[in-house]
Design an enzyme around this catalytic site. Structure first.
Site, PDB file in Angstrom:
ATOM      1  N   TYR A 147       0.861  -1.182   0.000  1.00 57.62           N
ATOM      2  CA  TYR A 147       0.000   0.000   0.000  1.00 57.62           C
ATOM      3  C   TYR A 147       0.897   1.232   0.000  1.00 57.62           C
ATOM      4  O   TYR A 147       1.844   1.318   0.780  1.00 57.62           O
ATOM      5  CB  TYR A 147      -0.897  -0.005   1.242  1.00 57.62           C
ATOM      6  CG  TYR A 147      -1.762   1.218   1.370  1.00 57.62           C
ATOM      7  CD1 TYR A 147      -2.838   1.431   0.507  1.00 57.62           C
ATOM      8  CD2 TYR A 147      -1.532   2.170   2.362  1.00 57.62           C
ATOM      9  CE1 TYR A 147      -3.645   2.557   0.625  1.00 57.62           C
ATOM     10  CE2 TYR A 147      -2.339   3.295   2.491  1.00 57.62           C
ATOM     11  CZ  TYR A 147      -3.388   3.475   1.624  1.00 57.62           C
ATOM     12  OH  TYR A 147      -4.187   4.591   1.749  1.00 57.62           O
ATOM     13  N   ASP A 240       9.314   2.363  -0.343  1.00 58.64           N
ATOM     14  CA  ASP A 240       8.349   3.104   0.463  1.00 58.64           C
ATOM     15  C   ASP A 240       8.552   2.718   1.926  1.00 58.64           C
ATOM     16  O   ASP A 240       8.155   1.637   2.357  1.00 58.64           O
ATOM     17  CB  ASP A 240       6.930   2.769  -0.010  1.00 58.64           C
ATOM     18  CG  ASP A 240       5.869   3.508   0.802  1.00 58.64           C
ATOM     19  OD1 ASP A 240       6.227   4.190   1.782  1.00 58.64           O
ATOM     20  OD2 ASP A 240       4.680   3.389   0.447  1.00 58.64           O
ATOM     21  N   LYS A 268       4.592   8.664   8.773  1.00 61.11           N
ATOM     22  CA  LYS A 268       4.303   8.073  10.079  1.00 61.11           C
ATOM     23  C   LYS A 268       5.317   8.512  11.156  1.00 61.11           C
ATOM     24  O   LYS A 268       5.256   9.642  11.583  1.00 61.11           O
ATOM     25  CB  LYS A 268       4.159   6.556   9.939  1.00 61.11           C
ATOM     26  CG  LYS A 268       2.975   6.271   8.997  1.00 61.11           C
ATOM     27  CD  LYS A 268       2.477   4.869   8.897  1.00 61.11           C
ATOM     28  CE  LYS A 268       1.173   4.874   8.112  1.00 61.11           C
ATOM     29  NZ  LYS A 268       1.062   3.905   7.055  1.00 61.11           N
TER      30      LYS A 268
HETATM   31  C1  LIG Z   1       0.469   4.512   5.673  1.00 55.21           C
HETATM   32  C2  LIG Z   1       1.228   4.267   4.452  1.00 55.21           C
HETATM   33  C3  LIG Z   1       1.156   5.137   3.346  1.00 55.21           C
HETATM   34  C4  LIG Z   1       0.188   6.289   3.288  1.00 55.21           C
HETATM   35  O1  LIG Z   1       0.462   7.282   4.221  1.00 55.21           O
HETATM   36  P1  LIG Z   1      -0.685   8.355   4.572  1.00 55.21           P
HETATM   37  O2  LIG Z   1      -0.014   9.282   5.514  1.00 55.21           O
HETATM   38  O3  LIG Z   1      -1.804   7.562   5.174  1.00 55.21           O
HETATM   39  O4  LIG Z   1      -1.093   9.007   3.312  1.00 55.21           O
HETATM   40  C5  LIG Z   1       1.994   4.909   2.272  1.00 55.21           C
HETATM   41  N1  LIG Z   1       2.845   3.878   2.281  1.00 55.21           N
HETATM   42  C6  LIG Z   1       2.926   3.015   3.301  1.00 55.21           C
HETATM   43  C7  LIG Z   1       3.922   1.901   3.243  1.00 55.21           C
HETATM   44  C8  LIG Z   1       2.109   3.171   4.413  1.00 55.21           C
HETATM   45  O5  LIG Z   1       2.185   2.286   5.409  1.00 55.21           O
END
Ligand SMILES: *Cc1c(COP(=O)(O)O)cnc(C)c1O
Length: 425
Positions: A147, A240, A268
């Site tokens: 994601y 990511d 995060k």
């Molecule tokens: C949470 C997450 C996102 C999205 O981040 P948001 O701040 O919710 O837009 C993208 N990549 C990964 C791996 C994530 O865990």
């Protein structure tokens, strides 16, 4: 065991649903994939969270990853308060952003330069545009079940909430846009090799250790293989690290697994619980970004002073001993619940302080296998854990996070709560 009283949360959900679609501001919060309704939270302190009915839970969600030190850490709160008293936003550069950028580049092995933004979604969206702009190519490879936020190019075979609702894509995304995103299963190099043959792929993006289809460890040689294949094809490798950054090590998955990525995305933890994210990489690629280069990217609240202060305070607390402690806590928890997990016919994965209990006998290695879990049993387990005072992510497609600073008695509460909940599911 008795069911906790959730009457006030239930009443709030009813009111919320009148004015907010589905009653929540982000879909996974709705608890649709587990038994029972979402709990409305009134406060958090350290590892604990309290709901509107006064129930207390040991929190293994941590706002979906950011809260590596739990709720309301005094140093982070003090830094944010001091910053907001000097003004909440200027729309002009500040010294704190410079220091933060230096600290980020020092911490993460891939970063020569970094650009701040406000969410993980923005970070991956802009990293992808930059990769396309830098290579002059349009195609992106994405790994099934990973994601990367809720923008068009990445809502193709995605994990997390989209997987939870059994719709790994979304209406509203033009077919022409989705067609530019090719997908490959996790831990599968051959599928990637086929996509790279044409030489039209700008970037491959993945979570090096996916946490959005549950926590899935990489098989030996997979990450090294991806680096070699993409390099050979002139394709950029985007890791990511929105979830894994500062979680698996100070330098994230790239440090832990020695990945020489071209670009990384952070989010995060980097914002200390505030809306802040970042993307960055080699000076060569980042130099293409506006205003240094032609690839456009912008944000009114980017580098927000309050979020930067909270992020810097969080980073200052992330010493090597914190990671040693998180690893030790992870081992103790794994050891403590191992027997109950296998007796229930489940399996478990753990990488550092990220873990998932899968309702499937064999450990899954990709998204298809995660989808074979007994989701109904997971839903019962989740509710039973809440009744035992343990707050787990409300989907089989999510990782749980252990916080630093957790006490021995709290680990015992966690182990006994999960053990009892497994027996009841
Ligand atoms: C949470 C997450 C996102 C999205 O981040 P948001 O701040 O919710 O837009 C993208 N990549 C990964 C791996 C994530 O865990």
């Amino acid at each position: 065991m008795t069911e906790i009283d959730t009457s006030r949360s239930t009443a709030l959900l009813h009111q919320a649903s009148q004015r907010i679609p589905g009653g929540v501001n982000s879909p996974v919060r709705a608890f649709l994939a587990v038994d029972g309704d979402p709990l409305f939270i009134s406060s958090g302190e350290g590892c604990w969270m309290t709901d509107e009915d006064g129930n207390r839970f040991l929190d293994l969600v941590g706002s979906w990853g950011p809260l590596i030190f739990g709720h309301a850490h005094p140093l982070v709160v003090a830094a944010a308060v001091a910053a907001v008293q000097r003004g909440s936003s200027f729309g002009a550069p500040t010294e704190a952003e410079v220091r933060f950028a230096e600290e980020l580049c020092e911490a993460h092995p891939v970063l020569d330069q970094v650009r701040l933004c406000s969410s993980g979604t923005e970070a991956t969206m802009h990293a992808i545009r930059l990769a396309r702009g830098a290579t002059g190519r349009d195609v992106i490879i994405k790994v099934d079940g990973c994601y990367h936020g809720a923008h068009d190019a990445m809502l193709v075979k995605a994990g997390s909430g989209v997987a939870t609702f059994a719709q790994p894509g979304s209406p509203g995304i033009p077919a022409a846009v989705a067609a530019l995103t090719k997908t490959a299963p996790y831990n599968d190099l051959d599928a990637v090799r086929v996509h790279l043959e044409k030489g039209d792929v700008a970037a491959l993006i993945l979570e090096a250790v996916p946490g959005n289809m549950g926590c899935i460890p990489p098989q030996d040689g997979y990450l090294e293989g991806l680096r070699a294949l993409t390099r050979e094809a002139g394709t950029l490798l985007i890791v990511d690290e929105v979830m894994t950054g500062f979680r698996l090590a100070l330098g994230g998955a790239c440090e832990r697994f020695s990945i020489d990525a071209d670009l990384v995305c952070l989010g995060k933890i980097v914002g200390g619980g505030f809306p802040l994210a970042a993307f960055g990489g080699t000076a060569e690629v980042m130099g293409r970004l506006s205003p240094a280069g032609p690839v456009y990217q912008a944000g009114t609240l980017s580098g927000n002073p309050v979020a930067v202060a909270a992020g810097r305070a969080t980073l200052s607390l992330l010493t090597p001993s914190v990671y040693a402690e998180l690893e030790r806590t992870g081992e103790i928890v794994e050891e403590g619940i191992k027997k109950a997990v296998s007796e229930r016919g489940c399996s478990m994965t753990r990488v550092g302080s990220m873990f998932t209990i899968f309702f499937r006998e064999e450990v899954p290695t990709n998204f298809t296998q995660v989808s074979q879990c007994d989701m109904a049993a997971f839903g019962r387990f989740h509710r039973a854990a809440l009744n035992e005072g343990v707050y787990l992510p409300p989907s089989q497609y999510e990782a749980a996070f252990l916080p630093a600073g957790i006490q021995e008695s709290e680990v015992e509460h966690l182990v006994s709560g999960i053990t009892k909940a497994l027996a009841k599911a």
